[in-house]
Design an enzyme around this catalytic site. Structure first.
Site, PDB file in Angstrom:
ATOM      1  N   ASP A 158       0.843  -1.194   0.000  1.00 18.35           N
ATOM      2  CA  ASP A 158       0.000   0.000   0.000  1.00 18.35           C
ATOM      3  C   ASP A 158       0.884   1.251   0.000  1.00 18.35           C
ATOM      4  O   ASP A 158       1.906   1.309   0.700  1.00 18.35           O
ATOM      5  CB  ASP A 158      -0.908  -0.003   1.239  1.00 18.35           C
ATOM      6  CG  ASP A 158      -2.077   0.965   1.105  1.00 18.35           C
ATOM      7  OD1 ASP A 158      -3.230   0.507   1.013  1.00 18.35           O
ATOM      8  OD2 ASP A 158      -1.825   2.195   1.085  1.00 18.35           O
ATOM      9  N   GLN A 187     -14.126   2.321   1.639  1.00 13.20           N
ATOM     10  CA  GLN A 187     -13.557   1.965   0.330  1.00 13.20           C
ATOM     11  C   GLN A 187     -13.328   3.232  -0.494  1.00 13.20           C
ATOM     12  O   GLN A 187     -14.209   4.096  -0.597  1.00 13.20           O
ATOM     13  CB  GLN A 187     -14.495   1.013  -0.425  1.00 13.20           C
ATOM     14  CG  GLN A 187     -13.867   0.492  -1.720  1.00 13.20           C
ATOM     15  CD  GLN A 187     -14.747  -0.518  -2.454  1.00 13.20           C
ATOM     16  OE1 GLN A 187     -15.901  -0.764  -2.091  1.00 13.20           O
ATOM     17  NE2 GLN A 187     -14.197  -1.115  -3.505  1.00 13.20           N
ATOM     18  N   SER A 188     -12.128   3.334  -1.093  1.00 13.47           N
ATOM     19  CA  SER A 188     -11.819   4.492  -1.934  1.00 13.47           C
ATOM     20  C   SER A 188     -11.373   4.100  -3.340  1.00 13.47           C
ATOM     21  O   SER A 188     -11.366   4.936  -4.236  1.00 13.47           O
ATOM     22  CB  SER A 188     -10.729   5.354  -1.277  1.00 13.47           C
ATOM     23  OG  SER A 188      -9.554   4.591  -1.083  1.00 13.47           O
ATOM     24  N   HIS A 246     -10.340  -5.483  -3.146  1.00 11.25           N
ATOM     25  CA  HIS A 246      -8.998  -5.770  -2.635  1.00 11.25           C
ATOM     26  C   HIS A 246      -9.059  -6.049  -1.145  1.00 11.25           C
ATOM     27  O   HIS A 246      -9.916  -5.514  -0.443  1.00 11.25           O
ATOM     28  CB  HIS A 246      -8.054  -4.588  -2.898  1.00 11.25           C
ATOM     29  CG  HIS A 246      -8.571  -3.270  -2.417  1.00 11.25           C
ATOM     30  ND1 HIS A 246      -9.479  -2.538  -3.140  1.00 11.25           N
ATOM     31  CD2 HIS A 246      -8.336  -2.566  -1.293  1.00 11.25           C
ATOM     32  CE1 HIS A 246      -9.776  -1.428  -2.469  1.00 11.25           C
ATOM     33  NE2 HIS A 246      -9.102  -1.435  -1.334  1.00 11.25           N
TER      34      HIS A 246
HETATM   35  P1  5GP Z   1      -9.652   1.306   0.262  1.00  8.78           P
HETATM   36  O1  5GP Z   1      -9.704   2.689   0.870  1.00  8.78           O
HETATM   37  O2  5GP Z   1     -10.382   1.291  -1.075  1.00  8.78           O
HETATM   38  O3  5GP Z   1     -10.097   0.208   1.169  1.00  8.78           O
HETATM   39  O4  5GP Z   1      -8.130   0.999  -0.029  1.00  8.78           O
HETATM   40  C1  5GP Z   1      -7.446   1.581  -1.077  1.00  8.78           C
HETATM   41  C2  5GP Z   1      -5.985   1.581  -0.708  1.00  8.78           C
HETATM   42  O5  5GP Z   1      -5.229   1.825  -1.877  1.00  8.78           O
HETATM   43  C3  5GP Z   1      -5.612   2.671   0.304  1.00  8.78           C
HETATM   44  O6  5GP Z   1      -5.081   2.070   1.479  1.00  8.78           O
HETATM   45  C4  5GP Z   1      -4.579   3.518  -0.439  1.00  8.78           C
HETATM   46  O7  5GP Z   1      -3.515   3.949   0.377  1.00  8.78           O
HETATM   47  C5  5GP Z   1      -4.109   2.592  -1.541  1.00  8.78           C
HETATM   48  N1  5GP Z   1      -3.700   3.244  -2.754  1.00  8.78           N
HETATM   49  C6  5GP Z   1      -4.354   4.246  -3.405  1.00  8.78           C
HETATM   50  N2  5GP Z   1      -3.684   4.616  -4.513  1.00  8.78           N
HETATM   51  C7  5GP Z   1      -2.579   3.814  -4.564  1.00  8.78           C
HETATM   52  C8  5GP Z   1      -1.493   3.718  -5.486  1.00  8.78           C
HETATM   53  O8  5GP Z   1      -1.405   4.424  -6.496  1.00  8.78           O
HETATM   54  N3  5GP Z   1      -0.541   2.784  -5.220  1.00  8.78           N
HETATM   55  C9  5GP Z   1      -0.605   1.981  -4.117  1.00  8.78           C
HETATM   56  N4  5GP Z   1       0.388   1.096  -3.951  1.00  8.78           N
HETATM   57  N5  5GP Z   1      -1.615   2.048  -3.231  1.00  8.78           N
HETATM   58  C10 5GP Z   1      -2.593   2.957  -3.450  1.00  8.78           C
END
Ligand code: 5GP
Ligand code: ZN
Length: 114
Positions: free
Chosen positions: A30, A94-95, A100
């Protein structure tokens, strides 16, 4: 899927720190770690979120859990413990809308989560 950040990472269009890859699964660190170990484990198939998982995806999702468990063993933190989280929809945090799992370890985690 066009425009999906994680599909672009899987295709190599956007760089990442890769941890694991096979025909169906991809894992990378991440970019904004919330624990000493914070790895994202995802299917190569574009599924926007868990609410859109189909019965035909059962094997694939099982393989994600297996991959996470294998990574934990290979990296040596399986014994000390880890957390596997799937945020689903904005209200749950979720973002990025390509399903995932967050594989996190290296510190104590609270329950219930915030
Ligand atoms: P969510 O918020 O959807 O559960 O998790 C998305 C995750 O993706 C977040 O923890 C964020 O830090 C990670 N993330 C967002 N953009 C990128 C990126 O460009 N590269 C990587 N390695 N992680 C990312
Ligand atoms: Zn995608």
């Amino acid at each position: 899927m066009d425009g999906c950040l994680f599909c672009r990472i899987i295709k190599g269009e956007i760089p990442c720190s890769k941890v694991y890859e096979d025909e169906e699964v991809f894992a990378f660190h991440d970019i904004s770690p919330q624990a000493p170990v914070h790895i994202l484990v995802l299917p190569k198939k574009h599924i926007p979120d868990l609410s859109e998982m189909k019965e035909e995806d059962c094997g694939l999702m099982g393989k994600l859990v297996w991959a996470a468990s294998s990574i934990a063993r290979e990296k040596g933190f399986a014994g000390s413990g880890f957390r596997l989280v799937v945020n689903t929809k904005e209200s749950a945090g979720q973002s990025v809308f390509h399903v995932h799992m967050h594989l996190m370890s290296g510190r104590n985690f609270h329950w219930p989560p915030g």
